[in-house]
Design a protein around this motif. Structure first.
Motif, PDB file in Angstrom:
ATOM      1  N   PHE A 131       0.841  -1.205   0.000  1.00  0.00           N
ATOM      2  CA  PHE A 131       0.000   0.000   0.000  1.00  0.00           C
ATOM      3  C   PHE A 131       0.873   1.250   0.000  1.00  0.00           C
ATOM      4  CE2 PHE A 131      -2.071   3.383   2.460  1.00  0.00           C
ATOM      5  CZ  PHE A 131      -3.236   3.556   1.740  1.00  0.00           C
ATOM      6  N   ALA A 132       1.905   1.252   0.862  1.00  0.00           N
ATOM      7  CA  ALA A 132       2.803   2.400   0.938  1.00  0.00           C
ATOM      8  C   ALA A 132       3.498   2.633  -0.404  1.00  0.00           C
ATOM      9  CB  ALA A 132       3.839   2.178   2.037  1.00  0.00           C
ATOM     10  N   ALA A 133       3.930   1.547  -1.067  1.00  0.00           N
ATOM     11  CA  ALA A 133       4.593   1.671  -2.366  1.00  0.00           C
ATOM     12  C   ALA A 133       3.643   2.281  -3.398  1.00  0.00           C
ATOM     13  CB  ALA A 133       5.079   0.302  -2.836  1.00  0.00           C
TER      14      ALA A 133
ATOM     15  N   VAL B   1       1.049   4.267  -2.864  1.00  0.00           N
ATOM     16  CA  VAL B   1       0.841   5.679  -2.556  1.00  0.00           C
ATOM     17  C   VAL B   1       2.031   6.516  -3.032  1.00  0.00           C
ATOM     18  CG1 VAL B   1       0.706   7.361  -0.662  1.00  0.00           C
ATOM     19  CG2 VAL B   1      -0.702   5.304  -0.595  1.00  0.00           C
ATOM     20  N   MET B   2       3.238   6.014  -2.780  1.00  0.00           N
ATOM     21  CA  MET B   2       4.432   6.791  -3.127  1.00  0.00           C
ATOM     22  C   MET B   2       4.639   6.908  -4.631  1.00  0.00           C
ATOM     23  SD  MET B   2       6.966   5.437  -0.086  1.00  0.00           S
ATOM     24  CE  MET B   2       8.326   6.556  -0.418  1.00  0.00           C
ATOM     25  N   VAL B   3       4.344   5.835  -5.378  1.00  0.00           N
ATOM     26  CA  VAL B   3       4.476   5.903  -6.841  1.00  0.00           C
ATOM     27  C   VAL B   3       3.454   6.882  -7.416  1.00  0.00           C
ATOM     28  CG1 VAL B   3       4.190   4.626  -8.986  1.00  0.00           C
ATOM     29  CG2 VAL B   3       5.477   3.604  -7.110  1.00  0.00           C
ATOM     30  N   ALA B   4       2.205   6.762  -6.968  1.00  0.00           N
ATOM     31  CA  ALA B   4       1.151   7.652  -7.471  1.00  0.00           C
ATOM     32  C   ALA B   4       1.456   9.104  -7.116  1.00  0.00           C
ATOM     33  CB  ALA B   4      -0.198   7.234  -6.893  1.00  0.00           C
ATOM     34  N   ALA B   5       1.910   9.346  -5.882  1.00  0.00           N
ATOM     35  CA  ALA B   5       2.233  10.708  -5.461  1.00  0.00           C
ATOM     36  C   ALA B   5       3.397  11.268  -6.271  1.00  0.00           C
ATOM     37  CB  ALA B   5       2.570  10.725  -3.972  1.00  0.00           C
ATOM     38  N   SER B   6       4.387  10.429  -6.552  1.00  0.00           N
ATOM     39  CA  SER B   6       5.550  10.884  -7.315  1.00  0.00           C
ATOM     40  C   SER B   6       5.162  11.345  -8.716  1.00  0.00           C
ATOM     41  CB  SER B   6       6.592   9.756  -7.417  1.00  0.00           C
ATOM     42  OG  SER B   6       7.079   9.411  -6.148  1.00  0.00           O
TER      43      SER B   6
ATOM     44  N   VAL C 210      13.145   4.875  -2.738  1.00  0.00           N
ATOM     45  CA  VAL C 210      12.678   4.095  -1.582  1.00  0.00           C
ATOM     46  C   VAL C 210      11.787   2.946  -2.046  1.00  0.00           C
ATOM     47  CG1 VAL C 210      11.221   4.165   0.483  1.00  0.00           C
ATOM     48  CG2 VAL C 210      12.866   5.996   0.051  1.00  0.00           C
ATOM     49  N   VAL C 211      10.884   3.244  -2.985  1.00  0.00           N
ATOM     50  CA  VAL C 211       9.981   2.201  -3.487  1.00  0.00           C
ATOM     51  C   VAL C 211      10.766   1.076  -4.144  1.00  0.00           C
ATOM     52  CG1 VAL C 211       8.168   1.691  -5.162  1.00  0.00           C
ATOM     53  CG2 VAL C 211       8.026   3.760  -3.781  1.00  0.00           C
TER      54      VAL C 211
END
Length: 256
Positions: free
Chosen positions: A41-43, A45-50, A222-223
């Protein structure tokens, strides 16, 4: 506006604090399957946010460069990748479900290095939120709704991160108060990184697209290196991931 920016950059820290608070009423660590689900889930969120909150706005703000609009985003992206790569190599840290510490040799306790690992993850997340609010503060270069959406998304994925730090500390013998404090401190770097990013962008407004790209690169490192499965050569895999991502981004903008 200043109060709105301050409140916004503190939202992700609230997520970490809430996650850390679970140690006050839970006795056991998270189920391994649940840990993997939360990491995925965290990955996501981070890809979409990036992409939608950082790289696309960076290129939109560089439209005056025409087919070269990708340059600030791409250069900033790689600076962010290299920044996290350096931190990864110079700060001793230990990731969840791993028995081998990364970075230079250290006599630090296992739980301390676990806290450092999550802290490293939180630096680019704080920078991302800071960059989004910097865009809002810098003559409305980004909408307040977009910045708030990013802050809430990061806060949501920070809830399990806070738990992932606090619960192992408790399992290792720390008291509830100490375990909670350790989880909270792992997220304290986020508002600091966010505030520094906001101040940097306000001082040099033209640098905002580069800062957005920098935050995106750091998050995607990080991802690729820590969140996605990579049995061996995580650093090399992260660099290859970044190269493929950059090539596609350049082609899409230059040929689109």
């Amino acid at each position: 506006m200043q109060m709105e920016v301050l409140q916004g950059i503190l939202i992700p820290f609230l997520g970490t604090t809430l996650g850390s608070a679970c140690v006050l009423f839970m006795k056991k660590s998270l189920n391994p399957m649940l840990q993997r689900a939360l990491t995925g889930f965290a990955a996501g969120v981070m890809v979409a946010a990036s992409i939608w909150s950082l790289l696309i706005p960076a290129m939109e703000q560089s439209q005056s460069m025409g087919q070269w609009a990708f340059v600030p985003a791409a250069v900033g992206f790689w600076l962010g990748i290299l920044f996290l790569l350096v931190l990864d190599r110079t700060v001793p840290h230990l990731h969840m479900n791993s028995n081998k510490a990364e970075g230079p040799e250290s006599s630090l306790q296992k739980t301390t290095m676990l806290v450092l690992a999550v802290t490293l993850h939180n630096i680019p997340e704080g920078m991302a939120v800071g960059a989004a609010y910097a865009g809002y503060a810098a003559m409305g270069a980004a909408s307040p709704a977009a910045a708030l959406t990013l802050a809430i998304a990061i806060a949501l994925q920070n809830v399990p991160e806070g738990a992932i730090v606090a619960l192992p500390l408790r399992t290792a013998g720390a008291g509830k108060g100490r375990a909670f404090t350790g989880g909270v401190l792992s997220g304290a770097v986020e508002p600091l990184a966010a505030a520094l990013t906001v101040l940097s962008a306000q001082l040099i407004v033209p640098a905002l697209p580069w800062l957005l790209g920098f935050a995106a690169g750091a998050m995607l490192y990080v991802v690729a290196a820590e969140l996605l499965p990579a049995p061996t050569g995580a650093g090399a895999a992260a660099l290859a991931f970044a190269l493929g991502f950059t090539v596609m981004m350049i082609l899409d903008v230059a040929l689109g």
